[in-house]
Design a protein around this motif. Structure first.
Motif, PDB file in Angstrom:
ATOM      1  N   PHE A  28       0.824  -1.215   0.000  1.00  0.00           N
ATOM      2  CA  PHE A  28       0.000   0.000   0.000  1.00  0.00           C
ATOM      3  C   PHE A  28       0.858   1.265   0.000  1.00  0.00           C
ATOM      4  N   SER A  29       1.804   1.345   0.943  1.00  0.00           N
ATOM      5  CA  SER A  29       2.656   2.536   1.021  1.00  0.00           C
ATOM      6  C   SER A  29       3.898   2.418   0.153  1.00  0.00           C
ATOM      7  N   GLN A  30       4.224   1.178  -0.280  1.00  0.00           N
ATOM      8  CA  GLN A  30       5.445   0.904  -1.037  1.00  0.00           C
ATOM      9  C   GLN A  30       6.700   1.199  -0.216  1.00  0.00           C
ATOM     10  N   LYS A  31       6.559   1.113   1.097  1.00  0.00           N
ATOM     11  CA  LYS A  31       7.690   1.339   1.988  1.00  0.00           C
ATOM     12  C   LYS A  31       7.839   0.162   2.941  1.00  0.00           C
ATOM     13  N   VAL A  32       9.010   0.056   3.559  1.00  0.00           N
ATOM     14  CA  VAL A  32       9.298  -1.065   4.455  1.00  0.00           C
ATOM     15  C   VAL A  32       8.437  -0.980   5.708  1.00  0.00           C
ATOM     16  N   LYS A  33       7.917  -2.134   6.140  1.00  0.00           N
ATOM     17  CA  LYS A  33       7.205  -2.221   7.410  1.00  0.00           C
ATOM     18  C   LYS A  33       7.631  -3.511   8.125  1.00  0.00           C
ATOM     19  N   ASN A  34       7.380  -3.545   9.420  1.00  0.00           N
ATOM     20  CA  ASN A  34       7.590  -4.736  10.259  1.00  0.00           C
ATOM     21  C   ASN A  34       9.050  -5.153  10.382  1.00  0.00           C
ATOM     22  N   ALA A  35       9.993  -4.274  10.072  1.00  0.00           N
ATOM     23  CA  ALA A  35      11.413  -4.622  10.176  1.00  0.00           C
ATOM     24  C   ALA A  35      11.903  -4.384  11.605  1.00  0.00           C
ATOM     25  N   ASN A  36      12.589  -5.401  12.173  1.00  0.00           N
ATOM     26  CA  ASN A  36      13.176  -5.164  13.490  1.00  0.00           C
ATOM     27  C   ASN A  36      14.447  -4.324  13.390  1.00  0.00           C
ATOM     28  N   SER A  37      14.978  -4.144  12.185  1.00  0.00           N
ATOM     29  CA  SER A  37      15.998  -3.119  11.923  1.00  0.00           C
ATOM     30  C   SER A  37      15.229  -1.832  11.638  1.00  0.00           C
ATOM     31  N   VAL A  38      14.870  -1.133  12.707  1.00  0.00           N
ATOM     32  CA  VAL A  38      13.802  -0.134  12.648  1.00  0.00           C
ATOM     33  C   VAL A  38      14.120   1.041  11.729  1.00  0.00           C
ATOM     34  N   TRP A  39      15.415   1.293  11.453  1.00  0.00           N
ATOM     35  CA  TRP A  39      15.755   2.427  10.585  1.00  0.00           C
ATOM     36  C   TRP A  39      15.338   2.195   9.131  1.00  0.00           C
ATOM     37  N   LEU A  40      14.951   0.954   8.808  1.00  0.00           N
ATOM     38  CA  LEU A  40      14.457   0.663   7.467  1.00  0.00           C
ATOM     39  C   LEU A  40      12.972   1.000   7.317  1.00  0.00           C
ATOM     40  N   ASN A  41      12.236   0.970   8.422  1.00  0.00           N
ATOM     41  CA  ASN A  41      10.792   1.157   8.362  1.00  0.00           C
ATOM     42  C   ASN A  41      10.439   2.541   7.823  1.00  0.00           C
ATOM     43  N   GLY A  42       9.437   2.549   6.934  1.00  0.00           N
ATOM     44  CA  GLY A  42       8.980   3.799   6.349  1.00  0.00           C
ATOM     45  C   GLY A  42       9.819   4.287   5.188  1.00  0.00           C
ATOM     46  N   GLN A  43      10.768   3.462   4.745  1.00  0.00           N
ATOM     47  CA  GLN A  43      11.652   3.873   3.654  1.00  0.00           C
ATOM     48  C   GLN A  43      11.322   3.097   2.369  1.00  0.00           C
ATOM     49  N   PRO A  44      11.412   3.751   1.207  1.00  0.00           N
ATOM     50  CA  PRO A  44      11.167   3.081  -0.075  1.00  0.00           C
ATOM     51  C   PRO A  44      12.436   2.349  -0.538  1.00  0.00           C
ATOM     52  N   LEU A  45      12.797   1.309   0.166  1.00  0.00           N
ATOM     53  CA  LEU A  45      14.092   0.657  -0.015  1.00  0.00           C
ATOM     54  C   LEU A  45      14.317   0.167  -1.433  1.00  0.00           C
ATOM     55  N   ASP A  46      13.330  -0.502  -2.008  1.00  0.00           N
ATOM     56  CA  ASP A  46      13.532  -1.048  -3.351  1.00  0.00           C
ATOM     57  C   ASP A  46      13.741   0.061  -4.387  1.00  0.00           C
ATOM     58  N   LYS A  47      12.978   1.131  -4.266  1.00  0.00           N
ATOM     59  CA  LYS A  47      13.105   2.246  -5.214  1.00  0.00           C
ATOM     60  C   LYS A  47      14.441   2.955  -5.049  1.00  0.00           C
ATOM     61  N   ASP A  48      14.862   3.172  -3.806  1.00  0.00           N
ATOM     62  CA  ASP A  48      16.129   3.860  -3.575  1.00  0.00           C
ATOM     63  C   ASP A  48      17.307   3.029  -4.085  1.00  0.00           C
ATOM     64  N   LEU A  49      17.251   1.725  -3.855  1.00  0.00           N
ATOM     65  CA  LEU A  49      18.345   0.877  -4.330  1.00  0.00           C
ATOM     66  C   LEU A  49      18.332   0.738  -5.851  1.00  0.00           C
ATOM     67  N   SER A  50      17.139   0.690  -6.434  1.00  0.00           N
ATOM     68  CA  SER A  50      17.064   0.625  -7.904  1.00  0.00           C
ATOM     69  C   SER A  50      17.705   1.861  -8.524  1.00  0.00           C
ATOM     70  N   ALA A  51      17.434   3.030  -7.933  1.00  0.00           N
ATOM     71  CA  ALA A  51      18.031   4.263  -8.443  1.00  0.00           C
ATOM     72  C   ALA A  51      19.542   4.265  -8.229  1.00  0.00           C
ATOM     73  N   LEU A  52      19.987   3.781  -7.070  1.00  0.00           N
ATOM     74  CA  LEU A  52      21.404   3.790  -6.738  1.00  0.00           C
ATOM     75  C   LEU A  52      22.209   2.834  -7.617  1.00  0.00           C
ATOM     76  N   LEU A  53      21.597   1.668  -7.942  1.00  0.00           N
ATOM     77  CA  LEU A  53      22.306   0.641  -8.707  1.00  0.00           C
ATOM     78  C   LEU A  53      22.019   0.704 -10.200  1.00  0.00           C
ATOM     79  N   GLY A  54      21.040   1.504 -10.594  1.00  0.00           N
ATOM     80  CA  GLY A  54      20.733   1.651 -12.005  1.00  0.00           C
ATOM     81  C   GLY A  54      20.073   0.438 -12.626  1.00  0.00           C
ATOM     82  N   ARG A  55      19.286  -0.290 -11.834  1.00  0.00           N
ATOM     83  CA  ARG A  55      18.570  -1.463 -12.346  1.00  0.00           C
ATOM     84  C   ARG A  55      17.450  -1.808 -11.375  1.00  0.00           C
ATOM     85  N   GLU A  56      16.495  -2.612 -11.842  1.00  0.00           N
ATOM     86  CA  GLU A  56      15.430  -3.061 -10.954  1.00  0.00           C
ATOM     87  C   GLU A  56      16.004  -3.946  -9.858  1.00  0.00           C
ATOM     88  N   VAL A  57      15.549  -3.720  -8.637  1.00  0.00           N
ATOM     89  CA  VAL A  57      15.953  -4.529  -7.487  1.00  0.00           C
ATOM     90  C   VAL A  57      14.708  -5.173  -6.896  1.00  0.00           C
TER      91      VAL A  57
END
Length: 303
Positions: free
Chosen positions: A71-100
């Motif tokens: 729904f939000s396209q962001k990380v949820k339920n992570a016990n590594s709490v700094w990931l929660n609420g972040q668009p991890l897949d989109k940020d990494l796709s942009a950083l690596l220049g490919r779909e992740v």
């Protein structure tokens, strides 16, 4: 080439696999705890290292201790709490220049075992992680089942079924970290096994120490292991009644208790609807490597 990343709370691991599943490169670095930006940079550094070492580029899949919300396209339920609420897949796709591709770490483990491990050749594979916590993954026809809410396989935070009086008392007096009482994780995780022994003996031991005592004939340790087997059979039977998988795989530290593979199946018919149970239960073939291998296999062979 397929590159897999296992993003854990204490370490990040990369693996590069050939199309045949041969390991080409592997490396671990500490997780930059608390920093999302540093975590992104660490992942990029590992991908760069893998590609420089092999001289090839690859697809990238990542297993995380949480999930991407549909729904939000962001990380949820992570016990590594700094990931929660972040668009991890989109940020990494942009950083690596490919779909992740990003998936829950338990699902990644299951993908690995379904592809070329203990569940290979089966259409519906259920894998349980019995370790510090208690989770599961479901793979159907080679693909992880995430579910409409992104929580497919969150087995450990359902209540233990068919509780006896002792289990009801344990549930009443112990709150799970999720805020509820009586979660399966409190009973059949490795932590739950150690908690149960401590309740009975008044001292805390590690799982392998409890097992060693039971093998020496210690009655408290043996009672603890027997209770664990019974509770695992009950919790797993409820899962089988709904999913009825082709094969079940045990992973995590507790999976090394060999007697589980004999004693748990014997007890399953007591709780299975119809009282028939012939599903094979197997130990994870790739052990601790299943998660990072499964992340690589998020890109299936036909891709």
């Amino acid at each position: 080439m397929r590159i897999g990343i296992d993003l854990g709370g204490t370490k990040i691991e990369v693996i590069a696999l050939s199309d045949e599943g041969k390991e080409l490169f592997r490396k671990r670095v500490p997780t930059p705890r608390g920093s999302y930006e540093d975590t992104l940079a660490a992942i990029k550094g590992l991908v760069d290292d893998a590609e420089q070492a092999t001289g090839a580029s690859g697809t990238v899949g990542i297993g995380i201790p949480g999930t991407i919300s549909p729904f939000s396209q962001k990380v949820k339920n992570a016990n590594s709490v700094w990931l929660n609420g972040q668009p991890l897949d989109k940020d990494l796709s942009a950083l690596l220049g490919r779909e992740v591709r990003v998936a829950n770490d338990a699902n990644c483990m299951t993908v690995s075992e379904a592809t070329d491990g203990a569940g290979a050749g089966n259409n519906v594979v259920l894998a349980l992680i019995l370790g510090t916590g208690c989770g599961s993954g479901i793979v159907i026809n080679g693909k992880p089942h995430n579910g409409g809410n992104g929580i497919g396989g969150e087995w450990g935070h359902n209540p233990l079924p068919w509780m006896d009086e002792e289990e009801q008392e344990i549930a009443k007096n112990n709150q799970c970290y999720c805020g509820r009482h009586g979660c399966i994780e409190q009973f059949v995780s490795g932590t739950g096994l150690c908690d149960d022994y401590e309740r009975r003996a008044g001292v805390r031991l590690k799982g392998n120490e409890i097992l060693a005592l039971s093998e020496q004939g210690d009655p408290i340790a043996e009672a603890t292991i027997q209770a664990y087997e019974r509770r695992l059979a009950k919790a797993l039977s409820a899962y089988v009644n709904m999913l009825d998988p082709d094969v079940i795989v045990f992973a995590g530290g507790v999976c090394n208790i060999e007697r589980l593979y004999t004693n748990v199946p014997k007890q399953m018919p007591n709780y299975i609807f119809g009282k028939e149970f012939n599903t094979p239960i197997r130990k994870a073939q790739h052990g601790d490597s299943s998660g990072v291998r499964g992340a690589a296999w998020l890109w299936p062979l036909e891709k």
